[in-house]
Design a protein around this motif. Structure first.
Motif, PDB file in Angstrom:
ATOM      1  N   ALA A 106       4.112   6.291   4.541  1.00  0.00           N
ATOM      2  CA  ALA A 106       3.747   5.400   5.649  1.00  0.00           C
ATOM      3  C   ALA A 106       2.421   5.812   6.275  1.00  0.00           C
ATOM      4  O   ALA A 106       1.682   4.964   6.798  1.00  0.00           O
ATOM      5  CB  ALA A 106       4.853   5.380   6.697  1.00  0.00           C
ATOM      6  N   ASP A 107       2.103   7.101   6.216  1.00  0.00           N
ATOM      7  CA  ASP A 107       0.849   7.588   6.788  1.00  0.00           C
ATOM      8  C   ASP A 107      -0.369   7.068   6.026  1.00  0.00           C
ATOM      9  O   ASP A 107      -1.497   7.141   6.532  1.00  0.00           O
ATOM     10  CB  ASP A 107       0.827   9.110   6.802  1.00  0.00           C
ATOM     11  N   LYS A 108      -0.164   6.578   4.811  1.00  0.00           N
ATOM     12  CA  LYS A 108      -1.267   6.055   4.001  1.00  0.00           C
ATOM     13  C   LYS A 108      -1.367   4.526   4.101  1.00  0.00           C
ATOM     14  O   LYS A 108      -2.159   3.922   3.377  1.00  0.00           O
ATOM     15  CB  LYS A 108      -1.091   6.486   2.545  1.00  0.00           C
ATOM     16  N   ALA A 109      -0.563   3.943   4.962  1.00  0.00           N
ATOM     17  CA  ALA A 109      -0.545   2.484   5.094  1.00  0.00           C
ATOM     18  C   ALA A 109      -0.478   2.069   6.559  1.00  0.00           C
ATOM     19  O   ALA A 109       0.254   1.163   6.931  1.00  0.00           O
ATOM     20  CB  ALA A 109       0.638   1.910   4.329  1.00  0.00           C
ATOM     21  N   ILE A 110      -1.248   2.763   7.385  1.00  0.00           N
ATOM     22  CA  ILE A 110      -1.246   2.470   8.820  1.00  0.00           C
ATOM     23  C   ILE A 110      -2.110   1.248   9.105  1.00  0.00           C
ATOM     24  O   ILE A 110      -3.211   1.115   8.576  1.00  0.00           O
ATOM     25  CB  ILE A 110      -1.751   3.678   9.621  1.00  0.00           C
ATOM     26  N   ASN A 111      -1.599   0.355   9.932  1.00  0.00           N
ATOM     27  CA  ASN A 111      -2.343  -0.856  10.295  1.00  0.00           C
ATOM     28  C   ASN A 111      -3.031  -0.684  11.641  1.00  0.00           C
ATOM     29  O   ASN A 111      -2.395  -0.317  12.636  1.00  0.00           O
ATOM     30  CB  ASN A 111      -1.401  -2.065  10.366  1.00  0.00           C
ATOM     31  N   ASP A 112      -4.318  -0.975  11.667  1.00  0.00           N
ATOM     32  CA  ASP A 112      -5.061  -1.054  12.922  1.00  0.00           C
ATOM     33  C   ASP A 112      -4.927  -2.467  13.486  1.00  0.00           C
ATOM     34  O   ASP A 112      -4.967  -3.444  12.740  1.00  0.00           O
ATOM     35  CB  ASP A 112      -6.545  -0.752  12.694  1.00  0.00           C
ATOM     36  N   TYR A 113      -4.771  -2.557  14.806  1.00  0.00           N
ATOM     37  CA  TYR A 113      -4.618  -3.849  15.487  1.00  0.00           C
ATOM     38  C   TYR A 113      -5.870  -4.150  16.301  1.00  0.00           C
ATOM     39  O   TYR A 113      -6.134  -3.495  17.312  1.00  0.00           O
ATOM     40  CB  TYR A 113      -3.421  -3.808  16.442  1.00  0.00           C
ATOM     41  N   PRO A 114      -6.658  -5.155  15.915  1.00  0.00           N
ATOM     42  CA  PRO A 114      -7.814  -5.542  16.719  1.00  0.00           C
ATOM     43  C   PRO A 114      -7.489  -6.694  17.679  1.00  0.00           C
ATOM     44  O   PRO A 114      -6.609  -7.510  17.410  1.00  0.00           O
ATOM     45  CB  PRO A 114      -8.826  -6.004  15.664  1.00  0.00           C
ATOM     46  N   ILE A 115      -8.221  -6.741  18.781  1.00  0.00           N
ATOM     47  CA  ILE A 115      -8.075  -7.829  19.749  1.00  0.00           C
ATOM     48  C   ILE A 115      -9.459  -8.332  20.119  1.00  0.00           C
ATOM     49  O   ILE A 115     -10.425  -7.556  20.165  1.00  0.00           O
ATOM     50  CB  ILE A 115      -7.308  -7.359  21.008  1.00  0.00           C
ATOM     51  N   ALA A 116      -9.579  -9.637  20.359  1.00  0.00           N
ATOM     52  CA  ALA A 116     -10.876 -10.220  20.714  1.00  0.00           C
ATOM     53  C   ALA A 116     -10.668 -11.488  21.527  1.00  0.00           C
ATOM     54  O   ALA A 116      -9.654 -12.182  21.377  1.00  0.00           O
ATOM     55  CB  ALA A 116     -11.685 -10.544  19.454  1.00  0.00           C
ATOM     56  N   THR A 117     -11.629 -11.785  22.381  1.00  0.00           N
ATOM     57  CA  THR A 117     -11.670 -13.099  23.002  1.00  0.00           C
ATOM     58  C   THR A 117     -12.311 -14.060  22.010  1.00  0.00           C
ATOM     59  O   THR A 117     -13.134 -13.659  21.178  1.00  0.00           O
ATOM     60  CB  THR A 117     -12.490 -13.084  24.301  1.00  0.00           C
ATOM     61  N   LEU A 118     -11.926 -15.312  22.065  1.00  0.00           N
ATOM     62  CA  LEU A 118     -12.444 -16.296  21.131  1.00  0.00           C
ATOM     63  C   LEU A 118     -13.677 -16.989  21.707  1.00  0.00           C
ATOM     64  O   LEU A 118     -13.757 -17.229  22.922  1.00  0.00           O
ATOM     65  CB  LEU A 118     -11.360 -17.317  20.793  1.00  0.00           C
ATOM     66  N   LYS A 137       0.829  -1.204   0.000  1.00  0.00           N
ATOM     67  CA  LYS A 137       0.000   0.000   0.000  1.00  0.00           C
ATOM     68  C   LYS A 137       0.869   1.263   0.000  1.00  0.00           C
ATOM     69  O   LYS A 137       0.586   2.234  -0.725  1.00  0.00           O
ATOM     70  CB  LYS A 137      -0.922  -0.007   1.224  1.00  0.00           C
ATOM     71  N   ALA A 138       1.931   1.260   0.800  1.00  0.00           N
ATOM     72  CA  ALA A 138       2.816   2.426   0.864  1.00  0.00           C
ATOM     73  C   ALA A 138       3.558   2.630  -0.458  1.00  0.00           C
ATOM     74  O   ALA A 138       3.679   3.762  -0.946  1.00  0.00           O
ATOM     75  CB  ALA A 138       3.815   2.266   2.004  1.00  0.00           C
TER      76      ALA A 138
END
Length: 268
Positions: A223-235, A168-169
């Protein structure tokens, strides 16, 4: 107390009474006044909580795991760190786990689409830097330098979140790079730089910081156009469901956020 898990080597929780489960939501150690029966109820009798997490979370989650264990005497946090894509595949194929923390929404979607997790929360963001050896022998200064065929470049594989971000970058910059190697997670990509096997790599800012001077990080505007969001969840099939929720609470707490932001992660 920590043992990195192999692909399927996940121990079965042992039914023992836990002490001091109170106060986990804030990440603070529990008070000694918690009764044994209340503790067993809060933890569902589980002794272990198993967390599958993106490789870029290795340092921060290891630290938070120690905090969690200190607040839950007798409990062990076990981690399986690796490529988010690989971890998602393991979960959908039946690997027993309690928590999944991914480096991209796309890899989390693999798990939610299989009805194995619900309501993930984005807890941090991360963006790329160019990592070069400390002495920068190829004299890399910006993203365009990576297009030079004389510059040996390592990238994460496309299906890996750091690889998708790199594409993406590069697309945003209108550049094409021919890497000499494609690695399966960001730690392996960074290692190529640390060992001097490549001249540069695109990795997360947090991994450059974690290298403690072994590599030099170079920022670039795309790099500002390819920022990754990190999600977390219980299974949904978590063997230690209550403890899983409490570990997620710790990650989302001010104490958890402090650990993560000090490592270079950004608030969502």
């Amino acid at each position: 107390m920590f043992r990195r898990l192999s692909r399927w080597a996940i121990a079965v929780p042992v039914a023992l009474t836990l002490a001091g489960l109170a106060g986990c939501g804030s990440g603070e150690p529990a008070t000694s006044g918690t009764s044994a029966s209340a503790s067993a109820s809060a933890g569902g009798g589980a002794k272990e909580v198993t967390v599958f997490a993106a490789a870029s979370l290795t340092g921060t989650f290891t630290e938070l795991g120690k905090t969690f264990e200190a607040a839950h005497p007798g409990t062990t946090v076990k981690f399986n760190f690796g490529s988010s894509a690989t971890l998602a595949q393991q979960i959908t194929q039946g690997a027993p786990a309690d928590v999944f923390a991914a480096a991209s929404p796309a890899t989390m979607k693999t798990v939610t689409d299989a009805s194995l997790a619900s309501a993930p929360t984005t807890f941090v963001r991360n963006k790329l830097q160019i990592a070069v050896p400390a002495d920068n022998p190829a004299k890399v200064d910006d993203l365009k330098d990576l297009t030079d065929p004389k510059v040996k470049v390592a990238l994460c594989a496309e299906q890996v979140p750091c690889g998708a971000a790199a594409i993406k970058a590069l697309d945003a910059a209108g550049l094409k790079v021919k890497p000499v190697t494609l690695e399966q997670d960001v730690k392996a990509t960074l290692t190529k730089v640390e060992l001097g096997e490549v001249d540069a790599a695109l990795v997360y800012t947090t991994d450059v910081i974690a290298s403690a001077g072994k590599v030099k990080g170079i920022t670039f505007p795309e790099a500002d156009k390819a920022i990754n969001d990190y999600p977390i969840a219980t299974l949904t099939k978590a063997p230690a469901g209550d403890l899983a929720k409490q570990f997620v609470d710790l990650v989302l707490s001010p104490q958890g956020k402090d650990v993560l932001t000090k490592a270079g992660f950004e608030a969502p």
